[in-house]
Design an enzyme around this catalytic site. Structure first.
Site, PDB file in Angstrom:
ATOM      1  NE  ARG A  14      -1.235   2.658   2.570  1.00 40.76           N
ATOM      2  CZ  ARG A  14      -0.461   3.815   3.101  1.00 40.76           C
ATOM      3  NH1 ARG A  14      -0.510   4.630   2.202  1.00 40.76           N
ATOM      4  NH2 ARG A  14      -0.165   3.927   4.401  1.00 40.76           N
ATOM      5  CG  ASP A  15       3.457   4.164   2.818  1.00 36.20           C
ATOM      6  OD1 ASP A  15       3.798   5.039   1.791  1.00 36.20           O
ATOM      7  OD2 ASP A  15       3.233   4.713   3.979  1.00 36.20           O
ATOM      8  CG  HIS A  18       2.638   6.683  -1.988  1.00 35.61           C
ATOM      9  ND1 HIS A  18       1.877   7.425  -2.784  1.00 35.61           N
ATOM     10  CD2 HIS A  18       1.936   6.523  -0.755  1.00 35.61           C
ATOM     11  CE1 HIS A  18       0.729   7.758  -1.845  1.00 35.61           C
ATOM     12  NE2 HIS A  18       0.981   6.845  -0.860  1.00 35.61           N
ATOM     13  CB  SER A 168       1.982  11.299   6.786  1.00 32.33           C
ATOM     14  OG  SER A 168       1.119  11.130   7.496  1.00 32.33           O
ATOM     15  CG  HIS A 197       2.447   4.808   8.969  1.00 26.29           C
ATOM     16  ND1 HIS A 197       2.113   3.585   8.249  1.00 26.29           N
ATOM     17  CD2 HIS A 197       2.913   5.524   8.089  1.00 26.29           C
ATOM     18  CE1 HIS A 197       2.500   3.932   6.996  1.00 26.29           C
ATOM     19  NE2 HIS A 197       2.941   5.215   6.925  1.00 26.29           N
ATOM     20  CG  HIS A 199       6.670   8.107   5.851  1.00 22.40           C
ATOM     21  ND1 HIS A 199       6.780   7.382   4.773  1.00 22.40           N
ATOM     22  CD2 HIS A 199       5.596   7.868   6.295  1.00 22.40           C
ATOM     23  CE1 HIS A 199       5.851   7.077   4.111  1.00 22.40           C
ATOM     24  NE2 HIS A 199       4.998   7.046   5.218  1.00 22.40           N
ATOM     25  CE1 TYR A 288      -0.116  12.332   3.847  1.00 19.88           C
ATOM     26  CE2 TYR A 288      -0.126  12.017   1.435  1.00 19.88           C
ATOM     27  CZ  TYR A 288      -0.380  11.503   2.804  1.00 19.88           C
ATOM     28  OH  TYR A 288      -1.359  10.478   2.920  1.00 19.88           O
TER      29      TYR A 288
END
Length: 337
Positions: A14-15, A18, A168, A197, A199, A288
């Site tokens: 899913r992520d 990108h 995010s 979550h 990054h 983002y």
């Protein structure tokens, strides 16, 4: 940790969308989902990078539909639950029902960190379907820990049984993470779980995930080879290795994850998922992470530096969903040269 087992939530499918502009083939999905399932992760999130119905002019068109991807993953897993992501305003409860029928059993209902009130209908409907229902507070760095806790409490009230702190932008450090989990722990019911979550834009994805667990976090998002927006998510195989060193229970096979990361995922990257000039700018400016590829496209089109565009987006406090503003910012910068 008091001997509890961590819930390992993989977001490669899913992520990770990108990182390759939402172009996973169905065979890619089957291979990666099977490898993750064999390695015994708890859930595998599958959708367009921007969630159900994210395939669009604004976010980028996917190679397949969400339902095709979900069905492909559901066909090969025996242990893990299939998860999906829904952003109210992009995905609807109709889309959620279709995802359930395709095999999704976990949904993360995602809103901007100050807009939890738009999630009520979707969270309530997910509970009616019998789904494991998670509240997902994106760009959690953009509000105070106390305000984030109030938003988490709203999602809990709607029926979410787990609430996520979502970095995010990869903009937070360990102190930021600790402060937010302490604020959530102070207001949520003891039975409500929490998740992290991360990054990796400041190379803190694993460190921030460890800090979250030390504050009582139950679920950790990560992806094979860090496959995700910007510099990627916390790399799953790296987090698991660190968790092993700390003596934490996670139930997964480290070496199987290492093999899947290098053999299946890394070869798909048309742009390396790593900390570099542009992805570092995301974390530093608080932008983002999924804006990265859009900014690079705009920079090439208008003869600009992607870093300059990213920094200006950060100054304007743009949030997820405002991808259309990237071109506006690029044109402003070009005209002001």
């Amino acid at each position: 940790m008091n001997g509890k087992k961590l819930y390992i939530s993989d977001v490669t499918l899913r992520d990770g969308m990108h990182a390759i502009r939402h172009q996973y083939s169905l065979e890619n999905v089957r291979q990666i989902a099977k490898a993750l399932d064999d390695a015994r992760v708890d859930s595998i999130e599958v959708a367009h990078g921007d969630g159900l119905q994210g395939s669009s002019f604004n976010y980028g068109f996917g190679a397949h539909s969400d339902l095709e991807w979900i069905e492909a993953a559901a066909d090969v897993v025996k242990h893990a639950k299939i998860a999906t992501l829904l952003l109210p305003g992009i995905g609807t409860i109709h889309d959620l029902k279709n995802a359930w029928q395709a095999g999704a059993r976990v949904v993360r209902v995602a809103t901007h960190c100050t807009e939890a009130d738009v999630s009520a209908q979707h969270i309530q409907y997910a509970r009616e379907l019998g789904m494991d229902t998670v509240g997902f507070l994106m760009m959690s760095h953009m509000t105070t820990p106390e305000n984030l806790a109030k938003q988490a409490k709203l999602m809990e009230g709607y029926g979410a049984t787990c609430i996520y702190v979502v970095d995010s932008d990869g903009a937070m450090n360990m102190s930021d993470i600790r402060d937010r989990f302490r604020a959530l722990n102070a207001v949520l019911k003891p039975e409500t779980q929490t998740g992290m979550h991360a990054h990796h834009n400041l190379s803190l994805g694993v460190a921030n995930s460890i800090a979250a667990v030390e504050e009582g976090c139950d679920r950790i998002d990560a992806s094979l080879a860090g496959m995700g927006a910007g510099a990627g998510n916390a790399p799953l195989e790296v987090f698991i290795a660190a968790a092993d060193k700390l003596g934490w229970q996670h139930g997964t096979d480290l070496y199987a994850l290492m093999d899947a990361a290098d053999d299946l995922v890394r070869p798909l990257q048309d742009r390396p998922v790593r900390v570099d000039r542009e992805t570092l700018a995301l974390g530093y400016a608080g932008v983002y992470s999924s804006f990265l590829r859009h900014c690079e496209t705009a920079a090439a089109r208008y003869g600009l530096s992607a870093v300059d565009i990213l920094v200006e987006l950060g100054k304007r406090r743009m949030v997820g969903g405002q991808e259309d503003m990237i071109v506006d910012v690029a044109l402003d910068l070009r005209n002001n040269k």
